[in-house]
Motif scaffolding. Structure first.
Motif, PDB file in Angstrom:
ATOM      1  N   ASN A   1       0.831  -1.304   0.058  1.00  0.00           N
ATOM      2  CA  ASN A   1       0.185   0.098   0.086  1.00  0.00           C
ATOM      3  C   ASN A   1       0.840   1.239  -0.099  1.00  0.00           C
ATOM      4  O   ASN A   1       0.537   2.216  -0.644  1.00  0.00           O
ATOM      5  CB  ASN A   1      -0.868  -0.017   1.141  1.00  0.00           C
ATOM      6  CG  ASN A   1      -1.958  -1.130   1.129  1.00  0.00           C
ATOM      7  OD1 ASN A   1      -2.392  -1.228  -0.141  1.00  0.00           O
ATOM      8  ND2 ASN A   1      -2.570  -1.596   2.055  1.00  0.00           N
ATOM      9  N   GLY A   2       1.886   1.115   0.583  1.00  0.00           N
ATOM     10  CA  GLY A   2       2.809   2.394   0.826  1.00  0.00           C
ATOM     11  C   GLY A   2       3.501   2.804  -0.441  1.00  0.00           C
ATOM     12  O   GLY A   2       3.815   3.822  -1.052  1.00  0.00           O
ATOM     13  N   THR A   3       3.743   1.528  -1.396  1.00  0.00           N
ATOM     14  CA  THR A   3       4.288   1.659  -2.571  1.00  0.00           C
ATOM     15  C   THR A   3       3.485   2.399  -3.599  1.00  0.00           C
ATOM     16  O   THR A   3       3.601   3.385  -4.420  1.00  0.00           O
ATOM     17  CB  THR A   3       4.857   0.275  -3.236  1.00  0.00           C
ATOM     18  OG1 THR A   3       5.760  -0.145  -2.211  1.00  0.00           O
ATOM     19  CG2 THR A   3       5.399   0.486  -4.587  1.00  0.00           C
TER      20      THR A   3
ATOM     21  N   ASP B   1      -8.015   1.291   3.717  1.00  0.00           N
ATOM     22  CA  ASP B   1      -7.793   0.055   3.887  1.00  0.00           C
ATOM     23  C   ASP B   1      -6.639  -0.117   4.845  1.00  0.00           C
ATOM     24  O   ASP B   1      -6.539  -0.942   5.891  1.00  0.00           O
ATOM     25  CB  ASP B   1      -7.673  -0.849   2.774  1.00  0.00           C
ATOM     26  CG  ASP B   1      -8.919  -1.170   1.876  1.00  0.00           C
ATOM     27  OD1 ASP B   1      -9.951  -0.793   2.611  1.00  0.00           O
ATOM     28  OD2 ASP B   1      -9.109  -1.544   1.138  1.00  0.00           O
ATOM     29  N   ALA B   2      -5.577   0.715   4.640  1.00  0.00           N
ATOM     30  CA  ALA B   2      -4.457   0.741   5.313  1.00  0.00           C
ATOM     31  C   ALA B   2      -4.730   1.074   6.768  1.00  0.00           C
ATOM     32  O   ALA B   2      -4.131   0.428   7.855  1.00  0.00           O
ATOM     33  CB  ALA B   2      -3.173   1.824   4.828  1.00  0.00           C
ATOM     34  N   VAL B   3      -5.477   2.146   7.220  1.00  0.00           N
ATOM     35  CA  VAL B   3      -5.790   2.571   8.409  1.00  0.00           C
ATOM     36  C   VAL B   3      -6.473   1.527   8.812  1.00  0.00           C
ATOM     37  O   VAL B   3      -6.494   0.995  10.165  1.00  0.00           O
ATOM     38  CB  VAL B   3      -6.677   3.724   8.384  1.00  0.00           C
ATOM     39  CG1 VAL B   3      -7.296   4.308   9.566  1.00  0.00           C
ATOM     40  CG2 VAL B   3      -5.650   4.870   7.773  1.00  0.00           C
TER      41      VAL B   3
ATOM     42  N   ASN C   1     -16.376   2.386   4.965  1.00  0.00           N
ATOM     43  CA  ASN C   1     -15.901   2.979   3.899  1.00  0.00           C
ATOM     44  C   ASN C   1     -15.701   2.322   2.514  1.00  0.00           C
ATOM     45  O   ASN C   1     -16.177   2.767   1.468  1.00  0.00           O
ATOM     46  CB  ASN C   1     -14.673   3.735   4.247  1.00  0.00           C
ATOM     47  CG  ASN C   1     -14.719   5.274   4.409  1.00  0.00           C
ATOM     48  OD1 ASN C   1     -15.669   5.921   3.668  1.00  0.00           O
ATOM     49  ND2 ASN C   1     -13.918   5.727   5.131  1.00  0.00           N
ATOM     50  N   THR C   2     -15.244   1.160   2.816  1.00  0.00           N
ATOM     51  CA  THR C   2     -14.703   0.420   1.780  1.00  0.00           C
ATOM     52  C   THR C   2     -15.979  -0.003   0.514  1.00  0.00           C
ATOM     53  O   THR C   2     -15.794   0.361  -0.550  1.00  0.00           O
ATOM     54  CB  THR C   2     -14.113  -0.846   2.167  1.00  0.00           C
ATOM     55  OG1 THR C   2     -12.935  -0.433   2.865  1.00  0.00           O
ATOM     56  CG2 THR C   2     -13.766  -1.855   0.766  1.00  0.00           C
TER      57      THR C   2
END
Length: 297
Positions: free
Chosen positions: A17-19, A46-48, A84-85
């Motif tokens: 996700n960071g990438t 999604d990362a949170v 949210n998703t």
């Protein structure tokens, strides 16, 4: 070992996700396109969500019970980001519908400004129904309750029976609306493709993308029946509640998060191009660092 596996999976997904986020913000072509803005919003969301649920999962194993106030915070953030998703998926499906079925209006309808307004509405729709749980609990529970320690489950903190009924009603309405939107957009794109002599590549990709959204929505829906499934499995397999919760967590919260990078990060031609460039750049940087270290040695 279970905690180690969860943390390793979280690290892998966080790196992916960071990438994707780094690629998005490095190239102007992405943050001027509503399609990718909605995508990166879902990746960050999604990362949170994953970070909060992993933290809560590990705390429940280490301490078993945690302070009610902290539990409220973790639960609410997890609920907001989980809800949210599917709403984000519906917004992405509508954007694809406009792009394929009304291409001449796409530039006017799907602007960057309107996309950020849509994201604001996504958060409002996600937060509004569940923030009332906190207000009702504050009004019905004594102050001492928030200084107690509980096993951090939603039903252990927001205990009013009315809230459980409200949650079920809201979940049914939300997921029914999202499901109908996905079906509508898929059929419209399908009919638009069949209206011409041959299917266009963009229409075919859009249909496949919406199908993946449908699969992701189905996995997201598991999070709303998982408490009931846990109860049933605990009755069938007594004494295995920790193993049941662990398997449930991996299937319901971890697995769906692997689909987001696949939908756009791997399948999308533009994103795949920059992803390859990013990976090659990182590899060259690592090689230069190794060479510098060897030279210095």
């Amino acid at each position: 070992m279970k905690n180690l596996i969860v943390v390793l999976v979280w690290l892998v997904l966080s790196y992916i996700n960071g990438t994707l986020v780094a690629i998005f913000f490095r190239h102007q072509t992405f943050y001027e396109d509503p399609r990718y803005i909605l995508f990166i919003h879902m990746v960050i969301n999604d990362a949170v969500q994953l970070t909060v649920t992993v933290t809560l999962f590990i705390l429940s194993y280490i301490f078993y019970k945690i302070n009610v106030s902290f539990c409220c915070f973790f639960i609410l953030v997890a609920v907001f980001t989980t809800r949210n998703t599917p709403i984000n998926l519906a917004s992405m499906a509508i954007e694809r519908y406009v792009a394929i079925c009304q291409p001449l209006r796409h530039a006017q309808v799907c602007t960057v400004r309107r996309t950020y307004v849509v994201i604001g509405w996504i958060w409002f729709i996600s937060v509004a129904p569940d923030i009332t749980d906190l207000f009702v609990t504050l009004a019905t529970e004594s102050l001492s309750f928030f200084h107690e320690s509980v096993f951090c489950l939603r039903q252990n903190v927001f205990k009013d029976p009315i809230l459980a009924s409200k949650r079920q009603a809201v979940d049914i309405i939300y997921f029914s609306c999202v499901f109908l939107i996905l079906v509508f957009t898929y059929l419209k794109i399908l009919f638009a493709a069949r209206a011409v002599s041959t299917e266009t590549t963009s229409a075919q990709k859009a249909r496949n993308t919406i199908l993946l959204h449908g699969a992701q929505l189905t996995m997201c829906m598991l999070s709303y029946i998982s408490p009931s499934v846990e109860v049933v499995l605990h009755i069938i397999i007594p004494g295995r509640i920790l193993e049941i919760r662990y398997a449930n967590y991996l299937i319901v919260y971890i697995l769906p998060r692997f689909l987001s990078p696949v939908v756009y990060g791997v399948r999308d031609k533009k994103f795949r191009k920059y992803l390859k460039m990013h990976l090659l750049s990182s590899r060259c940087t690592d090689q230069r660092r190794v060479a510098a270290v060897n030279k210095a040695g």
